[in-house]
Structure formats: structure tokens, C-alpha cells
Design a protein around this motif. Structure first.
Motif, mmCIF file in Angstrom:
data_model
loop_
_atom_site.group_PDB
_atom_site.id
_atom_site.type_symbol
_atom_site.label_atom_id
_atom_site.label_comp_id
_atom_site.label_asym_id
_atom_site.label_seq_id
_atom_site.Cartn_x
_atom_site.Cartn_y
_atom_site.Cartn_z
ATOM 1 N N ARG A 176 0.829 -1.210 0.000
ATOM 2 C CA ARG A 176 0.000 0.000 0.000
ATOM 3 C C ARG A 176 0.862 1.258 0.000
ATOM 4 O O ARG A 176 0.495 2.271 -0.613
ATOM 5 N N ILE A 177 2.008 1.200 0.676
ATOM 6 C CA ILE A 177 2.918 2.351 0.660
ATOM 7 C C ILE A 177 3.513 2.524 -0.734
ATOM 8 O O ILE A 177 3.582 3.643 -1.265
ATOM 9 N N ASP A 178 3.947 1.412 -1.334
ATOM 10 C CA ASP A 178 4.477 1.494 -2.702
ATOM 11 C C ASP A 178 3.419 2.012 -3.667
ATOM 12 O O ASP A 178 3.722 2.805 -4.570
ATOM 13 N N ALA A 179 2.171 1.581 -3.488
ATOM 14 C CA ALA A 179 1.092 2.033 -4.379
ATOM 15 C C ALA A 179 0.869 3.528 -4.240
ATOM 16 O O ALA A 179 0.632 4.229 -5.235
ATOM 17 N N ALA A 180 0.956 4.040 -3.015
ATOM 18 C CA ALA A 180 0.799 5.483 -2.796
ATOM 19 C C ALA A 180 1.922 6.246 -3.487
ATOM 20 O O ALA A 180 1.693 7.294 -4.116
ATOM 21 N N ALA A 181 3.149 5.730 -3.375
ATOM 22 C CA ALA A 181 4.274 6.386 -4.034
ATOM 23 C C ALA A 181 4.114 6.375 -5.551
ATOM 24 O O ALA A 181 4.358 7.387 -6.228
ATOM 25 N N GLU A 182 3.684 5.243 -6.097
ATOM 26 C CA GLU A 182 3.487 5.147 -7.545
ATOM 27 C C GLU A 182 2.362 6.055 -8.019
ATOM 28 O O GLU A 182 2.365 6.503 -9.168
ATOM 29 N N ALA A 183 1.395 6.323 -7.124
ATOM 30 C CA ALA A 183 0.281 7.214 -7.486
ATOM 31 C C ALA A 183 0.670 8.680 -7.409
ATOM 32 O O ALA A 183 -0.139 9.543 -7.761
ATOM 33 N N ALA A 185 2.468 10.174 -4.473
ATOM 34 C CA ALA A 185 2.711 10.709 -3.130
ATOM 35 C C ALA A 185 4.157 11.170 -2.995
ATOM 36 O O ALA A 185 5.078 10.528 -3.503
ATOM 37 N N GLY A 186 4.326 12.273 -2.292
ATOM 38 C CA GLY A 186 5.669 12.783 -2.024
ATOM 39 C C GLY A 186 6.029 12.746 -0.561
ATOM 40 O O GLY A 186 7.181 12.970 -0.194
ATOM 41 N N ALA A 187 5.028 12.484 0.302
ATOM 42 C CA ALA A 187 5.264 12.477 1.749
ATOM 43 C C ALA A 187 4.316 11.494 2.399
ATOM 44 O O ALA A 187 3.288 11.112 1.826
ATOM 45 N N LEU A 188 4.685 11.065 3.615
ATOM 46 C CA LEU A 188 3.859 10.170 4.424
ATOM 47 C C LEU A 188 3.862 10.687 5.851
ATOM 48 O O LEU A 188 4.910 11.060 6.387
ATOM 49 N N LEU A 204 8.229 2.510 7.545
ATOM 50 C CA LEU A 204 8.874 3.788 7.230
ATOM 51 C C LEU A 204 10.113 3.589 6.369
ATOM 52 O O LEU A 204 10.425 4.433 5.519
ATOM 53 N N ASP A 205 10.832 2.485 6.558
ATOM 54 C CA ASP A 205 11.959 2.183 5.680
ATOM 55 C C ASP A 205 11.471 1.991 4.244
ATOM 56 O O ASP A 205 12.124 2.443 3.283
ATOM 57 N N VAL A 206 10.328 1.331 4.084
ATOM 58 C CA VAL A 206 9.740 1.169 2.753
ATOM 59 C C VAL A 206 9.420 2.533 2.149
ATOM 60 O O VAL A 206 9.716 2.796 0.973
ATOM 61 N N ALA A 207 8.832 3.411 2.962
ATOM 62 C CA ALA A 207 8.469 4.741 2.471
ATOM 63 C C ALA A 207 9.697 5.535 2.042
ATOM 64 O O ALA A 207 9.687 6.206 0.991
ATOM 65 N N LEU A 212 9.625 8.840 -0.365
ATOM 66 C CA LEU A 212 8.683 9.685 0.353
ATOM 67 C C LEU A 212 9.389 10.430 1.480
ATOM 68 O O LEU A 212 10.243 9.865 2.177
ATOM 69 N N ARG A 213 9.016 11.673 1.691
ATOM 70 C CA ARG A 213 9.486 12.419 2.861
ATOM 71 C C ARG A 213 8.617 11.998 4.041
ATOM 72 O O ARG A 213 7.380 12.035 3.966
ATOM 73 N N VAL A 214 9.223 11.601 5.136
ATOM 74 C CA VAL A 214 8.506 11.072 6.280
ATOM 75 C C VAL A 214 8.319 12.152 7.334
ATOM 76 O O VAL A 214 9.282 12.784 7.769
ATOM 77 N N VAL A 215 7.076 12.357 7.743
ATOM 78 C CA VAL A 215 6.733 13.234 8.866
ATOM 79 C C VAL A 215 6.288 12.327 10.010
ATOM 80 O O VAL A 215 5.369 11.512 9.834
ATOM 81 N N VAL A 216 6.936 12.420 11.162
ATOM 82 C CA VAL A 216 6.642 11.548 12.293
ATOM 83 C C VAL A 216 6.122 12.379 13.464
ATOM 84 O O VAL A 216 6.763 13.350 13.878
ATOM 85 N N VAL A 217 4.966 11.986 14.006
ATOM 86 C CA VAL A 217 4.465 12.525 15.272
ATOM 87 C C VAL A 217 4.700 11.437 16.311
ATOM 88 O O VAL A 217 4.114 10.353 16.227
ATOM 89 N N ALA A 218 5.571 11.720 17.284
ATOM 90 C CA ALA A 218 5.966 10.703 18.254
ATOM 91 C C ALA A 218 6.031 11.303 19.646
ATOM 92 O O ALA A 218 5.824 12.512 19.833
ATOM 93 N N ASP A 219 6.343 10.444 20.607
ATOM 94 C CA ASP A 219 6.316 10.872 22.004
ATOM 95 C C ASP A 219 7.615 11.479 22.474
ATOM 96 O O ASP A 219 7.658 12.089 23.542
ATOM 97 N N SER A 220 8.702 11.353 21.708
ATOM 98 C CA SER A 220 9.971 11.927 22.153
ATOM 99 C C SER A 220 10.904 12.104 20.971
ATOM 100 O O SER A 220 10.708 11.505 19.901
#
Length: 286
Positions: A176-183, A185-188, A204-207, A212-220
Motif C-alpha cells: 500500500r505504501i508502494d502504491a501510494a508512491a506510484e500514485a 505521493a511525495g510524503a507520508l 517507514l523504511d519502505v516509504a 517519500l518524505r517522512v513526517v513523524v508525530v511521536a512521544d519523544s
């Protein structure tokens, strides 16, 4: 702030400004989550809790500027001596449920303070522009973070033309990540909360491999799923109850959603058209 919260904040300040490896971020995360007992853990015990080797703990302490793990533990114990006693601690004598709520309020104050800084708002605005521009917009969140991902995706779909929720793991996730990139997508966008699933890091490694540019919302800032080059936004989780509470990360997600809406052309018009359709169909009771 209770004693554990104070120790967590002190540890957070120590780790800021250091470029930690993924293994070191794992150790740092373990220390923060166990801030109330960190000063009494041996290097072997910490290694077992973090799931790393004992030499990795030693290298972690050296990376922070100490002569070894004993030096880090002395620093931790000095912080305990400087902390207020049980009778002075904020929340002393309160019901545990109330202390949990007060701890979450403190986390929200920390988030508000971070957003008052230019660097904090700049990161949010940059992420908002990235998410507004990508077509489609994949939103990833597994296990504990699935609720945050679903909530973001639900509201984002009202203004963004193509939002793809990724809240289930398994072998199809990479497809599904690859499909988004092929469609196109420039970011996740990824929400990742403790305990951080291995599948999240793998996804995320796949992305990243897909460009894809990865945006992460995390706890630290030392979340084990983030890598250099990712756009990382953080808000702490509460650990006072049997299960973590994520009020601050949820609110950070909504702030990011607002920044994305500000950057989506015609967002207000899409919202108004949705309201008209909702009224015509009688979707809501109020």
C-alpha cells in the motif's frame, strides 16, 4: 510537576542536542519511561529493559559526555537529591487518578511552550505544507497509534482530496505504501507511540526507499522509528496509569491538521460544501 515528571524533563534536556543512533534512542526512551527508577538501574538491567547489549549502554553514556555508565548514573542520582521530598512534590496526597490528569496537563503545558518557540511553529508549518501538497496523503499508525492516525485521516479527508489510512500491519502494508508512491505521493505522515511496533519502523523504511518524505508525530525526540532526514514532531505521553495516555500527541496531531488546512488550496470551500451535503442528508443530529 511530580518527581517522575521532573526526572523525565531533566533527562529530556540531557538528550536534546545529541545526535543519537537508533539503538541509543531506544535506551534514552527506556530511561525516560522509567525515570523514577533510572538512577537505580545497573547497565545490565537497563540493557535488558531496552532490549540492547550492555556495551551499547556504555557507548550511550559516553555519547552523552560521561566517562561511562557509572558517570551517567551518578548524574541521575544527583538529580534525585536535588528533587523535592515526597511531602513537597506537586500532587502529593492526591488520588492517583487525579495525579494522572495533572501529569497530562503538564504535558500540554510543555507542548504549548514548544509551540511558542519559532522553531516549534516552523516545523509544524513545514509539515503542514508537505502534507497539503502530497497526492495521495498516506497516514500511518499501528497499534497504540492507530487511533491518532484514524482521527487525523478522518478530518483530513474533509479538505484533502486523497487520504489513505494505513492502520493495519501485515505483508500488504508495504504494498500500500508502494502504491501510494506510484500514485504520486511525495510524503507520508506517521503517528508512532509506545511501545513502538517493529512494523512501523519497517514500513517507514519502505516509504523512504520509495522516495517519500517522512513526517513523524511521536512521544519523544529519540523515538526508535525516526531517522535523520525525517521531519519529527514530538509531544510526551502520560505513564501514570496502566495504559499510556496520549492527550498531547493527539492535540499535536490536530495542530498539524490545522497547519495542513491552512496550506490546502480551497480548504474552506470544501468544508462549506461538506456542511451543505451533511445538512441535506441529515447526517448529524445537531
Amino acid at each position: 510537576m511530580n518527581e517522575a515528571s521532573g526526572a523525565s524533563a531533566r533527562l529530556t534536556r540531557l538528550f536534546e542536542g545529541h545526535r543519537l543512533t537508533p539503538t541509543q534512542r531506544r535506551i534514552a526512551h527506556c530511561l525516560v519511561r522509567r525515570a523514577d527508577e533510572a538512577a537505580f538501574l545497573s547497565s545490565v538491567e537497563l540493557a535488558e529493559l531496552a532490549g540492547v547489549s550492555q556495551p551499547s549502554v556504555t557507548r550511550f553514556a559516553v555519547a552523552l559526555g560521561f566517562d561511562g555508565y557509572p558517570g551517567l548514573r551518578r548524574w541521575l542520582r544527583e538529580g534525585l537529591r536535588a528533587a523535592p521530598g515526597p511531602g513537597q512534590a506537586a500532587g502529593a496526597g492526591r488520588h492517583p487518578y487525579q495525579r494522572a490528569v495533572l501529569a497530562e496537563i503538564e504535558h500540554l503545558r510543555q507542548l504549548a511552550a514548544a509551540l511558542a518557540e519559532p522553531a516549534g511553529t516552523a516545523g509544524i508549518e513545514e509539515a503542514g505544507r508537505l502534507l497539503a501538497a502530497t497526492r495521495p496523503l498516506p497516514v500511518l499508525g499501528l497499534r497504540a497509534a492507530a487511533a491518532e492516525a484514524r482521527g487525523f485521516a478522518y478530518f483530513a479527508a474533509k479538505v484533502h482530496p486523497d487520504v489513505r489510512l494505513l492502520d493495519e500491519g501485515g505483508s500488504a502494508l508495504a504494498d500500500r505504501i508502494d502504491a501510494a508512491a506510484e500514485a504520486g505521493a511525495g510524503a507520508l505522515l506517521c503517528f508512532s507511540l509506545p511501545r513502538h511496533p517493529r512494523e512501523t519502523a519497517e514500513a517507514l523504511d519502505v516509504a523512504r526507499r520509495a522516495g517519500l518524505r517522512v513526517v513523524v508525530v511521536a512521544d519523544s525526540a529519540w523515538t526508535p522509528v525516526a531517522r535523520p532526514g525525517d521531519l519529527l514532531l514530538t509531544a510526551p505521553v502520560g505513564t501514570a496509569l496502566s495504559f499510556d495516555t496520549a492527550c498531547a500527541p493527539m492535540l499535536l496531531g490536530r495542530v498539524l491538521l490545522e497547519a495542513m488546512c491552512d496550506a490546502v488550496p480551497g480548504a474552506q470551500g470544501r468544508l462549506e460544501r461538506f456542511d451543505v451535503r451533511a445538512a441535506e442528508r441529515g447526517i448529524f443530529l445537531d
